[in-house]
Design a protein around this motif. Structure first.
Motif, PDB file in Angstrom:
ATOM      1  N   LYS A  72     -64.267  52.163   7.786  1.00 13.47           N
ATOM      2  CA  LYS A  72     -65.276  52.586   8.770  1.00 13.47           C
ATOM      3  C   LYS A  72     -65.912  51.363   9.425  1.00 13.47           C
ATOM      4  CE  LYS A  72     -66.514  57.206   7.266  1.00 13.47           C
ATOM      5  NZ  LYS A  72     -67.450  58.068   6.515  1.00 13.47           N
ATOM      6  N   ASP A  73     -66.201  51.478  10.690  1.00 13.87           N
ATOM      7  CA  ASP A  73     -66.803  50.405  11.487  1.00 13.87           C
ATOM      8  C   ASP A  73     -65.816  49.288  11.790  1.00 13.87           C
ATOM      9  OD1 ASP A  73     -69.807  50.728   9.535  1.00 13.87           O
ATOM     10  OD2 ASP A  73     -69.265  51.748  11.399  1.00 13.87           O
ATOM     11  N   ARG A  74     -64.581  49.394  11.285  1.00 11.14           N
ATOM     12  CA  ARG A  74     -63.559  48.395  11.602  1.00 11.14           C
ATOM     13  C   ARG A  74     -62.359  49.021  12.314  1.00 11.14           C
ATOM     14  NH1 ARG A  74     -60.904  45.692   7.745  1.00 11.14           N
ATOM     15  NH2 ARG A  74     -61.092  47.346   6.180  1.00 11.14           N
ATOM     16  N   PHE A  75     -61.975  50.216  11.906  1.00 12.94           N
ATOM     17  CA  PHE A  75     -60.809  50.890  12.468  1.00 12.94           C
ATOM     18  C   PHE A  75     -61.260  52.061  13.334  1.00 12.94           C
ATOM     19  CE2 PHE A  75     -57.520  49.871   8.896  1.00 12.94           C
ATOM     20  CZ  PHE A  75     -57.848  48.524   8.990  1.00 12.94           C
ATOM     21  N   THR A  76     -60.560  52.277  14.438  1.00 14.11           N
ATOM     22  CA  THR A  76     -60.850  53.391  15.329  1.00 14.11           C
ATOM     23  C   THR A  76     -59.563  54.121  15.673  1.00 14.11           C
ATOM     24  OG1 THR A  76     -62.718  52.196  16.321  1.00 14.11           O
ATOM     25  CG2 THR A  76     -61.868  54.091  17.523  1.00 14.11           C
ATOM     26  N   ILE A  77     -59.575  55.424  15.443  1.00 12.09           N
ATOM     27  CA  ILE A  77     -58.417  56.239  15.796  1.00 12.09           C
ATOM     28  C   ILE A  77     -58.680  56.913  17.140  1.00 12.09           C
ATOM     29  CG2 ILE A  77     -59.248  58.285  14.564  1.00 12.09           C
ATOM     30  CD1 ILE A  77     -56.311  58.820  13.762  1.00 12.09           C
ATOM     31  N   ASN A 127     -59.750  46.280  13.634  1.00 16.53           N
ATOM     32  CA  ASN A 127     -60.486  45.027  13.867  1.00 16.53           C
ATOM     33  C   ASN A 127     -60.984  44.467  12.545  1.00 16.53           C
ATOM     34  OD1 ASN A 127     -60.188  45.430  16.693  1.00 16.53           O
ATOM     35  ND2 ASN A 127     -62.079  46.632  16.761  1.00 16.53           N
ATOM     36  N   SER A 128     -61.360  43.204  12.572  1.00 18.06           N
ATOM     37  CA  SER A 128     -61.914  42.535  11.385  1.00 18.06           C
ATOM     38  C   SER A 128     -61.024  42.764  10.170  1.00 18.06           C
ATOM     39  CB  SER A 128     -63.340  43.045  11.109  1.00 18.06           C
ATOM     40  OG  SER A 128     -64.180  42.825  12.230  1.00 18.06           O
ATOM     41  N   LEU A 129     -59.754  42.559  10.342  1.00 22.03           N
ATOM     42  CA  LEU A 129     -58.797  42.836   9.269  1.00 22.03           C
ATOM     43  C   LEU A 129     -59.022  41.930   8.074  1.00 22.03           C
ATOM     44  CD1 LEU A 129     -55.719  43.525  11.493  1.00 22.03           C
ATOM     45  CD2 LEU A 129     -56.562  45.060   9.728  1.00 22.03           C
ATOM     46  N   LYS A 130     -58.775  42.496   6.903  1.00 20.92           N
ATOM     47  CA  LYS A 130     -58.950  41.790   5.636  1.00 20.92           C
ATOM     48  C   LYS A 130     -57.620  41.757   4.892  1.00 20.92           C
ATOM     49  CE  LYS A 130     -63.593  43.797   5.228  1.00 20.92           C
ATOM     50  NZ  LYS A 130     -64.499  44.611   4.376  1.00 20.92           N
ATOM     51  N   PRO A 131     -57.452  40.811   3.987  1.00 25.18           N
ATOM     52  CA  PRO A 131     -56.202  40.777   3.204  1.00 25.18           C
ATOM     53  C   PRO A 131     -55.922  42.092   2.485  1.00 25.18           C
ATOM     54  CG  PRO A 131     -57.383  38.719   2.953  1.00 25.18           C
ATOM     55  CD  PRO A 131     -58.286  39.635   3.737  1.00 25.18           C
TER      56      PRO A 131
END
Length: 126
Positions: free
Chosen positions: A65-70, A84-88
């Motif tokens: 939430k707050d990083r991915f948008t469908i 967005n703001s991808l993490k490992p």
């Protein structure tokens, strides 16, 4: 023949962005809810995000939430996942899936979806 094809995966550095696409062929997505799922090595497939057939309802896992948008463009028969703001820990194979459901709702339980794409690899690493 009903087919879903994912694209847009790849290698990205932490903090970067990717946009995944899920294109349908052989059927129209107008009457289908779409879900995005992912599976990391050694882990179970988990729901990431979903969107109702008309696009009015969407849900996302707390971890994204707050990083991915469908989103979806039914005119193009395509659903997107902007990440967005991808993490490992987002590293996984990402799948899209379709479930015939015209109601204004969506679910993120993989067993509720009948049509699946082949997946696209997303790797987040420096």
């Amino acid at each position: 023949q009903l087919q879903l094809v994912e694209s847009g995966g790849g290698l990205v550095q932490p903090g970067g962005s990717l946009r995944l696409s899920c294109a349908a062929s052989g059927f129209t997505l107008d009457y289908y809810a779409i879900g995005w799922f992912r599976q990391a090595p050694g882990k179970e497939r988990e729901g990431v995000s979903c969107i109702s057939a008309r696009g009015g309802i969407s849900n996302s896992a707390d971890s994204v939430k707050d990083r991915f948008t469908i989103s979806r463009d039914n005119a193009k028969n395509t659903v997107y996942l902007q990440m967005n703001s991808l993490k490992p820990e987002d590293t996984a194979i990402y799948y899209c899936a379709a479930r015939r459901a015209v109601q204004a709702m969506c679910v993120m339980e993989p067993t509720r979806y009948g049509y699946w794409g082949q997946g696209t690899q997303v790797t987040v690493s420096s």
